[in-house]
Design an enzyme around this catalytic site. Structure first.
Site, mmCIF file in Angstrom:
data_model
loop_
_atom_site.group_PDB
_atom_site.id
_atom_site.type_symbol
_atom_site.label_atom_id
_atom_site.label_comp_id
_atom_site.label_asym_id
_atom_site.label_seq_id
_atom_site.Cartn_x
_atom_site.Cartn_y
_atom_site.Cartn_z
ATOM 1 N N GLY A 1 10.992 -43.186 -3.571
ATOM 2 C CA GLY A 1 11.554 -43.878 -2.395
ATOM 3 C C GLY A 1 13.043 -44.090 -2.545
ATOM 4 O O GLY A 1 13.678 -43.499 -3.420
ATOM 5 N N ASN A 2 13.618 -44.897 -1.677
ATOM 6 C CA ASN A 2 15.047 -45.224 -1.789
ATOM 7 C C ASN A 2 15.268 -46.669 -1.345
ATOM 8 O O ASN A 2 14.337 -47.357 -0.950
ATOM 9 C CB ASN A 2 15.898 -44.228 -0.980
ATOM 10 C CG ASN A 2 15.506 -44.221 0.477
ATOM 11 O OD1 ASN A 2 15.605 -45.232 1.157
ATOM 12 N ND2 ASN A 2 15.041 -43.064 0.967
#
Ligand SMILES: Cc1cc2nc3c(=O)[nH]c(=O)nc-3n(C[C@H](O)[C@H](O)[C@H](O)COP(=O)(O)O)c2cc1C
Length: 420
Positions: free
Chosen positions: A208-209
């Site tokens: 993810g980020n």
């Protein structure tokens, strides 16, 4: 949006009357000029003094009390108002409004005003679902009154059912939506992507980020407040959905692409503010990967684990290729009208060059670039420092602003493009 807006808050006598206190306080803090009208029965639940103190203005109750300012207080109030919101609206007042009665200050002002009327019914579910109340509400809706559906939950009686007054954030959202219904995006459908995507590694882990979704959610709220029908295609975020916005929740880049393609067919604007993962694991393990490895990763007794990643589609680039009929490109469902396309670029170096290259390659109308390595910009912050690149190569360097200001600046630049 609420600054200097003249709003009448009508308060009826119900168990939720006390919640109007919070609403008046929040409206006043947002800069609205709030005139409170309280029914005689509401005074059994809450005192006018509380509203006068919070609104910093006189409170109106008695139709017969001379105010000393206007010959006819009810007409002056009715004419000056930009919105009449009734919170909570009792079954009794709803019935009076439906039948055009004008026997107290609130119902008289409701009849006299030409401002939009928003009502928030709150009562026991038997009163709310009673055919008389439903018929009265239908009549009011028919006449253009906006009726906010009560929430389902624990009622004052201890039972659970429909009839609770929605929370203050929802009330504020509904007020802003009604105030902005004839704004410069009225009648437009806009699709906004927001948040990051989660690309599964196994059933418990993902790539993810740090995208919080704040920019996309703020863009959605601003578009709603200008009259647009907003569809928010959102990755997993920890933000409340803005009232009046249609939410489509997705997790992965591929799901986001499918959702965007689905919603753009009849949209006027697409803003891709989501931080879509560039890569995803080539294979998702069916079971949690153990420290010793599994069928996907192989054994890793050496203390290392390699995850093979493959590229995700670039939604805006793919869209440009498809609209240009590039051979082999993924077909997009036919668009009913010209779609204004706005992209975002989150960069940590060579911002201008990367942004210009993206704008051209993806054939965007606008590209909003921010340097996410700055403390006041990008992921999770409440402010943003952006550069806006236009299709004709013009570039604007905006100062650090709250994300609400950036959202307004972006829509200010989209609106003229819609007229072309
Ligand atoms: C304790 C108590 C709680 C009440 N709560 C509600 C309520 O939540 N919603 C409602 O429509 N009426 C409620 N009522 C009934 C209203 O107070 C009554 O219908 C009154 O006439 C409403 O007056 P108004 O519409 O002029 O404010 C309640 C009455 C009492 C005694």
């Amino acid at each position: 949006m609420l600054l200097n807006r003249r709003i009448i808050v009508g308060v009826c006598g119900g168990i939720a009357s006390y919640k109007a206190i919070d609403l008046v306080s929040k409206l006043q803090q947002a800069g609205a000029l709030v005139d409170v009208i309280i029914t005689e029965n509401a005074e059994e639940f809450v005192r006018p003094l509380t509203f006068a103190t919070l609104s910093h203005r006189p409170v109106f109750g008695d139709l017969w009390e001379p105010s000393g300012e206007a010959a006819e207080t009810h007409i002056a109030l009715a004419e000056n108002a930009e919105l009449l919101v009734i919170v909570p609206a009792t079954a009794n007042t709803i019935a009076r409004l439906a039948h055009g009665m004008a026997d107290n200050m609130l119902t008289t002002v409701a009849l006299a005003t030409r401002a939009p009327v928003l009502i928030a019914p709150a009562m026991h579910s038997h009163m709310y679902t009673h055919p008389a109340t439903q018929a009265n509400l239908a009549l009011l809706r028919e006449r253009g009154v906006t009726v906010l559906e009560p929430a389902v939950g624990k009622l004052a009686s201890g039972e659970t059912g429909i009839g609770r007054l929605p929370d203050t954030a929802t009330l504020l959202g509904a007020i802003q939506q009604v105030l902005g219904q004839h704004g410069d995006l009225a009648g437009r459908r806009v699709v906004i992507s927001a948040g990051g995507t989660h690309e599964a590694i196994d059933p418990v882990r993902y790539v993810g980020n740090h995208s919080s979704g704040k920019m996309g959610y703020t863009l959605a709220t601003e578009a709603r407040d200008r009259g647009a029908h907003v569809i928010l295609v959102s990755g997993p975020v920890a933000l409340p959905v803005p009232y009046g916005v249609e939410l489509c929740s997705v997790e992965t880049a591929l799901q986001m692409r499918d959702a965007v393609y689905h919603f753009i067919t009849d949209a006027d604007v697409l803003i891709m503010s989501a931080a879509v993962a560039d890569f995803r694991p080539a294979q998702v393990a069916a079971h949690k990967i153990k420290k010793s490895g599994n069928e996907v990763t192989g054994q890793h007794e050496d203390g290392e684990l390699a995850i093979h990643l493959v590229q995700n589609p670039d939604i805006l680039a793919e869209l440009a290729a498809s609209l240009n009929g590039v051979a082999g490109s993924r077909p997009v469902p036919p668009l009913k009208r010209r779609l204004i396309r706005v992209g975002f670029a989150a960069e940590t170096q060579n911002l201008v060059e990367h942004a210009q290259e993206k704008l051209r390659r993806k054939q965007l109308d606008l590209l909003v670039a921010n340097d996410v390595s700055r403390d006041d910009s990008g992921f999770g912050t409440d402010t943003n420092k952006v550069l806006i690149f236009h299709a004709d190569d013009a570039m604007e360097d905006l100062p650090v602003m709250p994300k609400t200001g950036v959202a307004a600046a972006i829509w200010d630049r989209v609106v003229p493009l819609l007229a072309v």
